[in-house]
Design a protein around this motif. Sequence first.
Motif, mmCIF file in Angstrom:
data_model
loop_
_atom_site.group_PDB
_atom_site.id
_atom_site.type_symbol
_atom_site.label_atom_id
_atom_site.label_comp_id
_atom_site.label_asym_id
_atom_site.label_seq_id
_atom_site.Cartn_x
_atom_site.Cartn_y
_atom_site.Cartn_z
ATOM 1 N N LEU A 64 16.940 54.980 -12.321
ATOM 2 C CA LEU A 64 18.432 55.160 -12.049
ATOM 3 C C LEU A 64 19.094 54.188 -11.692
ATOM 4 C CD1 LEU A 64 17.850 58.750 -10.227
ATOM 5 C CD2 LEU A 64 18.144 58.369 -12.546
ATOM 6 N N VAL A 65 20.397 53.367 -12.091
ATOM 7 C CA VAL A 65 21.175 52.569 -11.612
ATOM 8 C C VAL A 65 22.374 53.143 -11.234
ATOM 9 C CG1 VAL A 65 22.163 50.423 -12.088
ATOM 10 C CG2 VAL A 65 19.979 50.851 -13.176
ATOM 11 N N GLY A 66 22.796 53.032 -9.854
ATOM 12 C CA GLY A 66 23.925 53.293 -9.577
ATOM 13 C C GLY A 66 24.973 52.235 -8.690
ATOM 14 N N HIS A 67 26.359 52.182 -9.524
ATOM 15 C CA HIS A 67 27.119 51.326 -8.943
ATOM 16 C C HIS A 67 28.166 52.211 -7.713
ATOM 17 C CE1 HIS A 67 31.138 48.959 -9.170
ATOM 18 N NE2 HIS A 67 30.417 48.510 -8.327
ATOM 19 N N SER A 68 28.091 51.750 -6.676
ATOM 20 C CA SER A 68 28.985 51.946 -5.632
ATOM 21 C C SER A 68 28.735 53.722 -5.427
ATOM 22 C CB SER A 68 30.405 51.788 -5.777
ATOM 23 O OG SER A 68 31.207 51.924 -4.733
ATOM 24 N N LEU A 69 29.884 54.256 -5.583
ATOM 25 C CA LEU A 69 29.680 55.919 -5.384
ATOM 26 C C LEU A 69 28.453 56.375 -6.104
ATOM 27 C CD1 LEU A 69 30.744 58.546 -4.332
ATOM 28 C CD2 LEU A 69 32.434 58.545 -6.075
ATOM 29 N N GLY A 70 28.176 55.732 -7.356
ATOM 30 C CA GLY A 70 27.026 56.051 -8.171
ATOM 31 C C GLY A 70 25.840 56.281 -7.564
ATOM 32 N N SER A 71 25.788 55.311 -6.483
ATOM 33 C CA SER A 71 24.357 55.403 -5.549
ATOM 34 C C SER A 71 24.118 56.612 -4.842
ATOM 35 C CB SER A 71 24.204 54.028 -4.861
ATOM 36 O OG SER A 71 25.427 54.009 -3.890
ATOM 37 N N VAL A 72 25.515 57.124 -4.395
ATOM 38 C CA VAL A 72 25.536 58.100 -3.573
ATOM 39 C C VAL A 72 24.930 59.336 -4.421
ATOM 40 C CG1 VAL A 72 26.891 59.805 -2.053
ATOM 41 C CG2 VAL A 72 27.408 57.465 -1.892
ATOM 42 N N LEU A 73 25.452 59.585 -5.435
ATOM 43 C CA LEU A 73 25.055 60.754 -6.506
ATOM 44 C C LEU A 73 23.592 60.527 -6.608
ATOM 45 C CD1 LEU A 73 28.347 60.578 -7.062
ATOM 46 C CD2 LEU A 73 27.448 61.405 -9.417
ATOM 47 N N ILE A 74 23.067 59.274 -7.025
ATOM 48 C CA ILE A 74 21.419 59.033 -6.813
ATOM 49 C C ILE A 74 20.792 59.780 -5.673
ATOM 50 C CG2 ILE A 74 19.791 57.624 -7.067
ATOM 51 C CD1 ILE A 74 21.449 56.021 -8.989
ATOM 52 N N ARG A 75 21.372 59.386 -4.417
ATOM 53 C CA ARG A 75 20.789 59.623 -3.357
ATOM 54 C C ARG A 75 20.600 61.191 -3.055
ATOM 55 N NH1 ARG A 75 22.915 56.143 1.592
ATOM 56 N NH2 ARG A 75 21.182 57.133 2.695
ATOM 57 N N VAL A 96 26.152 53.397 4.625
ATOM 58 C CA VAL A 96 26.890 54.165 5.714
ATOM 59 C C VAL A 96 28.285 54.247 5.415
ATOM 60 C CG1 VAL A 96 25.198 53.013 7.274
ATOM 61 C CG2 VAL A 96 27.527 51.941 6.709
ATOM 62 N N ALA A 97 28.721 55.149 6.297
ATOM 63 C CA ALA A 97 30.360 55.561 6.281
ATOM 64 C C ALA A 97 31.081 54.107 6.212
ATOM 65 C CB ALA A 97 30.799 56.427 7.081
ATOM 66 N N CYS A 98 31.746 53.920 5.287
ATOM 67 C CA CYS A 98 32.440 52.417 5.366
ATOM 68 C C CYS A 98 33.943 52.292 5.719
ATOM 69 C CB CYS A 98 32.461 51.888 3.674
ATOM 70 S SG CYS A 98 33.330 53.168 2.595
ATOM 71 N N ARG A 99 34.289 51.235 6.078
ATOM 72 C CA ARG A 99 35.595 51.155 6.755
ATOM 73 C C ARG A 99 36.848 51.424 5.690
ATOM 74 N NH1 ARG A 99 34.404 45.209 9.634
ATOM 75 N NH2 ARG A 99 32.698 45.602 8.249
ATOM 76 N N ALA A 100 36.279 50.892 4.611
ATOM 77 C CA ALA A 100 37.559 51.230 3.538
ATOM 78 C C ALA A 100 38.182 52.528 3.318
ATOM 79 C CB ALA A 100 37.195 50.354 2.253
ATOM 80 N N ALA A 101 36.867 53.312 3.148
ATOM 81 C CA ALA A 101 37.060 54.848 3.013
ATOM 82 C C ALA A 101 37.715 55.433 4.269
ATOM 83 C CB ALA A 101 35.455 55.377 2.603
ATOM 84 N N ARG A 102 37.252 55.115 5.352
ATOM 85 C CA ARG A 102 37.927 55.758 6.757
ATOM 86 C C ARG A 102 39.361 55.308 6.735
ATOM 87 N NH1 ARG A 102 32.977 53.765 9.368
ATOM 88 N NH2 ARG A 102 34.294 52.088 10.268
ATOM 89 N N TYR A 103 39.666 54.141 6.455
ATOM 90 C CA TYR A 103 41.151 53.773 6.379
ATOM 91 C C TYR A 103 42.014 54.524 5.402
ATOM 92 C CZ TYR A 103 45.269 50.768 6.035
ATOM 93 O OH TYR A 103 46.533 50.459 6.042
ATOM 94 N N PHE A 104 41.572 54.200 4.119
ATOM 95 C CA PHE A 104 42.284 55.089 3.056
ATOM 96 C C PHE A 104 42.406 56.440 3.022
ATOM 97 C CE2 PHE A 104 41.519 50.561 1.183
ATOM 98 C CZ PHE A 104 42.867 50.201 1.098
ATOM 99 N N GLU A 124 30.484 59.843 8.520
ATOM 100 C CA GLU A 124 29.347 59.310 9.106
ATOM 101 C C GLU A 124 28.168 60.291 9.075
ATOM 102 O OE1 GLU A 124 29.931 57.233 12.883
ATOM 103 O OE2 GLU A 124 32.009 56.513 12.196
ATOM 104 N N ALA A 125 28.498 61.397 9.576
ATOM 105 C CA ALA A 125 27.096 62.253 9.614
ATOM 106 C C ALA A 125 26.933 62.237 8.226
ATOM 107 C CB ALA A 125 27.464 63.763 10.242
ATOM 108 N N PHE A 126 27.535 62.621 7.316
ATOM 109 C CA PHE A 126 26.774 62.725 6.045
ATOM 110 C C PHE A 126 26.466 61.668 5.229
ATOM 111 C CE2 PHE A 126 27.810 62.166 1.330
ATOM 112 C CZ PHE A 126 27.222 63.133 0.636
ATOM 113 N N MET A 127 27.022 60.577 5.276
ATOM 114 C CA MET A 127 26.049 59.134 5.049
ATOM 115 C C MET A 127 25.035 59.013 5.383
ATOM 116 S SD MET A 127 28.234 58.370 2.313
ATOM 117 C CE MET A 127 27.378 56.703 2.026
ATOM 118 N N SER A 163 31.452 45.397 3.428
ATOM 119 C CA SER A 163 30.685 44.303 4.023
ATOM 120 C C SER A 163 29.261 44.514 3.757
ATOM 121 C CB SER A 163 30.925 44.464 5.733
ATOM 122 O OG SER A 163 30.197 45.708 6.036
ATOM 123 N N ALA A 164 28.614 43.245 3.969
ATOM 124 C CA ALA A 164 27.161 43.336 3.577
ATOM 125 C C ALA A 164 26.295 44.300 4.373
ATOM 126 C CB ALA A 164 26.586 41.910 3.976
ATOM 127 N N ALA A 165 26.860 44.429 5.800
ATOM 128 C CA ALA A 165 26.092 45.338 6.485
ATOM 129 C C ALA A 165 26.233 46.802 6.085
ATOM 130 C CB ALA A 165 26.507 45.333 8.076
#
Length: 208
Positions: A64-75, A96-104, A124-127, A163-165
Amino acid sequence: MHVVLIHGMGRTPLSMLRLRRRLERAGHVPHLFAYSPTFETLAGATSRLARLIERRIGGERHALVGHSLGSVLIRVTAGGLQTPPAACFFLAPPMVACRAARYFSRFRLYRWLTGEMGSLLADEAFMRNLPVPPGVLRIYVGTRGPRAAWLPFGLEENDGILSAAEASGDCTASVIKVRALHAFIMHARPVYDDILATLAGLETAKMA
């Protein structure tokens, strides 16, 4: 080997066509999976993904290959499959819960366009509780995003969105850093070279 390609948020299966061609040339059987965060829930999308894998691939080995949110579907999906994936490849994944999503997520337009899935990226709990899929796992982290003290990521390595982290989480052993932006990491040569090499190694190990 069968390989299911799952695009990221705001993208379509068209974003994975170049990678699909490269997999086909190497003798693999790629399958594209489409979903819409705007019009379906995470449960609905992952249920359809599981059905696609079970019906088209059955008990055969697959990756399975997932890009971005696609990796969440895989998990969410991988652990419940009758035949677990031999390998998973995450391209610029939010681990992990990302800053961009928390902001937007504060803005109505973002919530409307990305639906439940966009909101969950900020949870954060879900991720934190998402399982890591079984088998081989490779994570590709983009580092081509701009860095400056006055920018959102400061001097941190980033791909313009994560971020890389955020894209590596705790899985440092399987992380490969790539000079690429978030939206185009699937086109980076180090990514598809490593995917093909990993799949070739799995095929060799199967034959040994």
